[in-house]
Design a protein around this motif. Structure first.
Motif, PDB file in Angstrom:
ATOM      1  N   PRO A   1       0.525  -1.442   0.007  1.00 14.19           N
ATOM      2  CA  PRO A   1      -0.151   0.015   0.060  1.00 14.19           C
ATOM      3  C   PRO A   1       0.774   1.286  -0.147  1.00 14.19           C
ATOM      4  CG  PRO A   1      -1.009  -1.622   1.576  1.00 14.19           C
ATOM      5  CD  PRO A   1       0.298  -2.164   1.145  1.00 14.19           C
ATOM      6  N   GLY A   2       1.713   1.235   0.930  1.00 12.50           N
ATOM      7  CA  GLY A   2       2.704   2.406   0.874  1.00 12.50           C
ATOM      8  C   GLY A   2       3.359   2.934  -0.376  1.00 12.50           C
ATOM      9  N   MET A   3       3.822   1.892  -1.128  1.00 12.65           N
ATOM     10  CA  MET A   3       4.489   2.135  -2.159  1.00 12.65           C
ATOM     11  C   MET A   3       3.637   2.411  -3.245  1.00 12.65           C
ATOM     12  SD  MET A   3       7.793   1.409  -1.848  1.00 12.65           S
ATOM     13  CE  MET A   3       9.089   0.399  -1.306  1.00 12.65           C
ATOM     14  N   LEU A   4       2.388   2.020  -3.477  1.00 13.55           N
ATOM     15  CA  LEU A   4       1.233   2.600  -4.260  1.00 13.55           C
ATOM     16  C   LEU A   4       0.979   3.978  -4.008  1.00 13.55           C
ATOM     17  CD1 LEU A   4      -0.997  -0.628  -4.598  1.00 13.55           C
ATOM     18  CD2 LEU A   4       0.824  -0.056  -6.015  1.00 13.55           C
ATOM     19  N   LYS A   5       1.093   4.405  -2.621  1.00 14.34           N
ATOM     20  CA  LYS A   5       0.760   5.560  -2.352  1.00 14.34           C
ATOM     21  C   LYS A   5       1.826   6.636  -2.747  1.00 14.34           C
ATOM     22  CE  LYS A   5      -2.264   8.333  -0.219  1.00 14.34           C
ATOM     23  NZ  LYS A   5      -3.832   8.370  -0.725  1.00 14.34           N
ATOM     24  N   LEU A   6       3.082   6.198  -2.844  1.00 13.73           N
ATOM     25  CA  LEU A   6       4.112   6.959  -3.185  1.00 13.73           C
ATOM     26  C   LEU A   6       4.365   7.039  -4.846  1.00 13.73           C
ATOM     27  CD1 LEU A   6       7.077   8.148  -2.515  1.00 13.73           C
ATOM     28  CD2 LEU A   6       8.083   6.007  -3.061  1.00 13.73           C
ATOM     29  N   ALA A   7       3.619   6.109  -5.450  1.00 13.47           N
ATOM     30  CA  ALA A   7       3.599   6.144  -6.722  1.00 13.47           C
ATOM     31  C   ALA A   7       2.378   6.906  -7.366  1.00 13.47           C
ATOM     32  CB  ALA A   7       3.378   4.692  -7.574  1.00 13.47           C
TER      33      ALA A   7
ATOM     34  N   LEU B   1       6.965   2.409   4.548  1.00 10.01           N
ATOM     35  CA  LEU B   1       6.217   2.576   3.327  1.00 10.01           C
ATOM     36  C   LEU B   1       5.523   1.406   3.113  1.00 10.01           C
ATOM     37  CD1 LEU B   1       8.089   4.240   0.604  1.00 10.01           C
ATOM     38  CD2 LEU B   1       6.183   5.386   1.747  1.00 10.01           C
ATOM     39  N   ASN B   2       6.175   0.087   3.591  1.00  7.64           N
ATOM     40  CA  ASN B   2       5.538  -1.189   3.516  1.00  7.64           C
ATOM     41  C   ASN B   2       4.166  -1.362   4.374  1.00  7.64           C
ATOM     42  OD1 ASN B   2       7.037  -1.938   1.448  1.00  7.64           O
ATOM     43  ND2 ASN B   2       8.496  -3.083   2.810  1.00  7.64           N
ATOM     44  N   VAL B   3       4.054  -0.706   5.534  1.00  6.98           N
ATOM     45  CA  VAL B   3       2.996  -0.666   6.215  1.00  6.98           C
ATOM     46  C   VAL B   3       1.986   0.662   6.527  1.00  6.98           C
ATOM     47  CG1 VAL B   3       4.380  -2.061   7.987  1.00  6.98           C
ATOM     48  CG2 VAL B   3       4.366   0.375   8.409  1.00  6.98           C
ATOM     49  N   TRP B   4       2.398   1.572   5.567  1.00  2.00           N
ATOM     50  CA  TRP B   4       1.535   2.706   5.186  1.00  2.00           C
ATOM     51  C   TRP B   4       0.264   2.415   4.696  1.00  2.00           C
ATOM     52  CZ3 TRP B   4       3.096   7.525   2.073  1.00  2.00           C
ATOM     53  CH2 TRP B   4       2.245   8.692   2.204  1.00  2.00           C
ATOM     54  N   PRO B   5      -0.921   2.431   5.143  1.00  3.64           N
ATOM     55  CA  PRO B   5      -2.044   1.931   4.649  1.00  3.64           C
ATOM     56  C   PRO B   5      -2.828   2.843   3.716  1.00  3.64           C
ATOM     57  CG  PRO B   5      -2.755   2.786   6.787  1.00  3.64           C
ATOM     58  CD  PRO B   5      -1.125   2.825   6.621  1.00  3.64           C
ATOM     59  N   LEU B   6      -3.392   2.172   2.820  1.00  2.00           N
ATOM     60  CA  LEU B   6      -4.364   3.000   1.612  1.00  2.00           C
ATOM     61  C   LEU B   6      -5.556   3.418   2.454  1.00  2.00           C
ATOM     62  CD1 LEU B   6      -3.087   1.825  -1.776  1.00  2.00           C
ATOM     63  CD2 LEU B   6      -2.655   4.026  -0.702  1.00  2.00           C
TER      64      LEU B   6
ATOM     65  N   PRO C   1      -2.067  -1.914 -10.353  1.00  2.00           N
ATOM     66  CA  PRO C   1      -2.335  -1.226  -9.288  1.00  2.00           C
ATOM     67  C   PRO C   1      -1.383   0.222  -9.300  1.00  2.00           C
ATOM     68  CG  PRO C   1      -1.949  -3.345  -8.811  1.00  2.00           C
ATOM     69  CD  PRO C   1      -1.357  -2.980 -10.160  1.00  2.00           C
ATOM     70  N   PHE C   2      -0.535   0.383 -10.127  1.00  2.00           N
ATOM     71  CA  PHE C   2       0.206   1.548 -10.182  1.00  2.00           C
ATOM     72  C   PHE C   2      -0.493   2.565 -11.021  1.00  2.00           C
ATOM     73  CE2 PHE C   2       3.668  -1.374  -8.789  1.00  2.00           C
ATOM     74  CZ  PHE C   2       4.338  -0.725  -8.048  1.00  2.00           C
ATOM     75  N   GLY C   3      -1.564   2.204 -11.545  1.00  2.00           N
ATOM     76  CA  GLY C   3      -2.380   3.025 -12.515  1.00  2.00           C
ATOM     77  C   GLY C   3      -2.938   4.268 -11.863  1.00  2.00           C
ATOM     78  N   PRO C   4      -4.336   4.527 -11.950  1.00  2.00           N
ATOM     79  CA  PRO C   4      -4.838   5.757 -11.363  1.00  2.00           C
ATOM     80  C   PRO C   4      -5.017   5.398  -9.676  1.00  2.00           C
ATOM     81  CG  PRO C   4      -6.573   4.211 -12.140  1.00  2.00           C
ATOM     82  CD  PRO C   4      -5.512   3.427 -12.548  1.00  2.00           C
ATOM     83  N   PRO C   5      -4.882   6.785  -9.156  1.00  2.00           N
ATOM     84  CA  PRO C   5      -4.998   6.808  -7.751  1.00  2.00           C
ATOM     85  C   PRO C   5      -6.283   6.485  -7.350  1.00  2.00           C
ATOM     86  CG  PRO C   5      -5.143   9.016  -8.683  1.00  2.00           C
ATOM     87  CD  PRO C   5      -4.744   8.164  -9.761  1.00  2.00           C
ATOM     88  N   SER C   6      -6.163   5.829  -6.049  1.00  2.00           N
ATOM     89  CA  SER C   6      -7.602   5.181  -5.365  1.00  2.00           C
ATOM     90  C   SER C   6      -8.202   6.377  -5.035  1.00  2.00           C
ATOM     91  CB  SER C   6      -7.096   4.413  -4.185  1.00  2.00           C
ATOM     92  OG  SER C   6      -6.497   5.085  -3.361  1.00  2.00           O
TER      93      SER C   6
END
Length: 386
Positions: A142-148, A202-207, A381-386
């Motif tokens: 989740p955290g990496m996707l948030k960073l992306a 980042l590995n534990v940062w929830p989306l 998952p790296f596409g549009p932001p949630s």
């Protein structure tokens, strides 16, 4: 000889860790350290040793994913050469970094930034052939996707490469003649610890996300028979799906000359869920790869695939705009096709024009155990932001 044996062992270890980090093995936590052994072993040696280390690393990775050593081989699929091609091309990135480390005379802290940047730039160049990112190991983090969502997939790759290079610098093995190991200075240690802490955090940062409540089904098959999709659609409807996404190009025979009469008739049948199908139109000189949503006897505005993969450039004309199809289910469905999903900007554009969900028909090349399909899916998952 001692040096070569060390590089051989380190390269095999790195190749195994990288294979275990990749989808579908999904040991994402290995990505920040998977190349540390080979990078440390070849650091400040000779360019040829850096090249040998990279080759052995990626050969080990290829064997591991081909044999499904780190994941369950659940998809019966013929081999083909795509796994070899994909690993070989990504091996170019590994070789560039490995050879650079072998010949590097830069200060350690400068080396981390420069070589991580070079690695990401080389990943970008791969888009001319077959895209690949170290960041794809993080598609479920989740955290990496948030960073992306802030800096794109590139910043995730940069962070991972930076960690590998920084830690390798700390642990780099001296020449055999040197009496003691060489360590980085205080700056290098700060880079190492800082990078590791950031990755761990980042590995534990929830989306925060609101997943759609409407069930959607995806069909993956090489069949081009209408009766097969009618059967699968009804099976999906029994399981609660209101929308079904068919594989890429499987409706070509059902819509000859872009005549979608058969597809419209299917969509109008009682109990038939909405579906997204793809086919070719009659655009000259080369047709478009077309996607459209069919529901209740109606066809949506047509979408033309924008990013053509490989030989598709010889068969189709690329489209130029995003398309969103209103759907009776209450959602606006963004239409996209296969290779489009490897380009984050296209996914963001589709989201920005009002898509609630994005339907992505795909047709992935055959590879043992569906490895290439798993890697391709990791882009999504790296596409549009949630």
């Amino acid at each position: 000889m001692r040096r070569f044996i060390l590089i051989l062992a380190a390269s095999i270890f790195s190749g195994a860790m990288f294979a275990a980090a990749l989808p579908p093995s999904d040991n994402f936590w290995l990505a920040p350290v998977c190349f540390v052994p080979v990078f440390a072993a070849v650091s400040r040696t000779r360019l040829i040793l850096g090249l040998i280390g990279a080759f052995i690393t990626m050969a080990t990775t290829t064997i591991a994913v081909e044999q499904a050593i780190f994941y369950r081989a659940a998809i019966p699929q013929p081999g083909g050469n795509w796994t070899y091609l994909g690993c070989m091309l990504f091996g170019v990135v590994v070789a560039v970094v490995s050879c650079s480390l072998a010949e590097s005379k830069m200060p350690p802290d400068e080396q981390v930034f420069v070589l991580a940047s070079v690695a990401v730039a080389t990943e970008l160049a791969l888009f001319l052939f077959l895209p690949g990112h170290l960041a794809l190991t993080q598609y479920g983090v989740p955290g990496m996707l948030k960073l992306a969502s802030v800096g794109g997939i590139w910043i995730v790759s940069f962070l991972l490469w930076g960690c590998n290079i920084a830690i390798a610098g700390l642990l780099s093995v001296p020449h055999v003649s040197a009496p003691t190991p060489r360590f980085l200075g205080r700056k290098g240690l700060v880079v190492l610890i800082g990078s590791a802490v950031i990755v761990s955090w980042l590995n534990v940062w929830p989306l925060r996300s609101n997943p759609p409540s409407t069930p959607v089904a995806a069909v993956q098959s090489v069949s081009i028979e209408l009766k097969d999709y009618e059967h699968w659609d009804l099976e999906a409807r029994k399981r609660g799906a209101l929308l079904v996404v068919w594989p890429e190009s499987t409706a070509i025979a059902m819509a000859p000359g872009a005549d979608t009469t058969e597809l419209l008739a299917l969509s109008a049948r009682p109990g038939q869920p909405a579906f997204v199908a793809t086919f070719a139109d009659q655009f000259k000189p080369l047709s478009h790869n077309v996607g459209a949503l069919f529901a209740h006897g109606f066809e949506s505005k047509r979408y033309f695939k924008r990013k053509l993969f490989g030989s598709e450039n010889n068969d189709h004309t690329p489209g130029s705009s995003a398309v969103v199809a209103p759907w009776f289910g209450g959602y606006r469905v963004g239409l996209s096709i296969c290779y489009d999903s490897c380009f984050q900007a296209l996914m963001h554009e589709t989201r920005s024009v009002g898509a609630d969900i994005i339907a992505l028909p795909t047709y992935d090349p055959s590879s043992p155990n569906g490895f290439m399909a798993a890697v391709h899916a990791a882009f999504t998952p790296f596409g549009p932001p949630s």
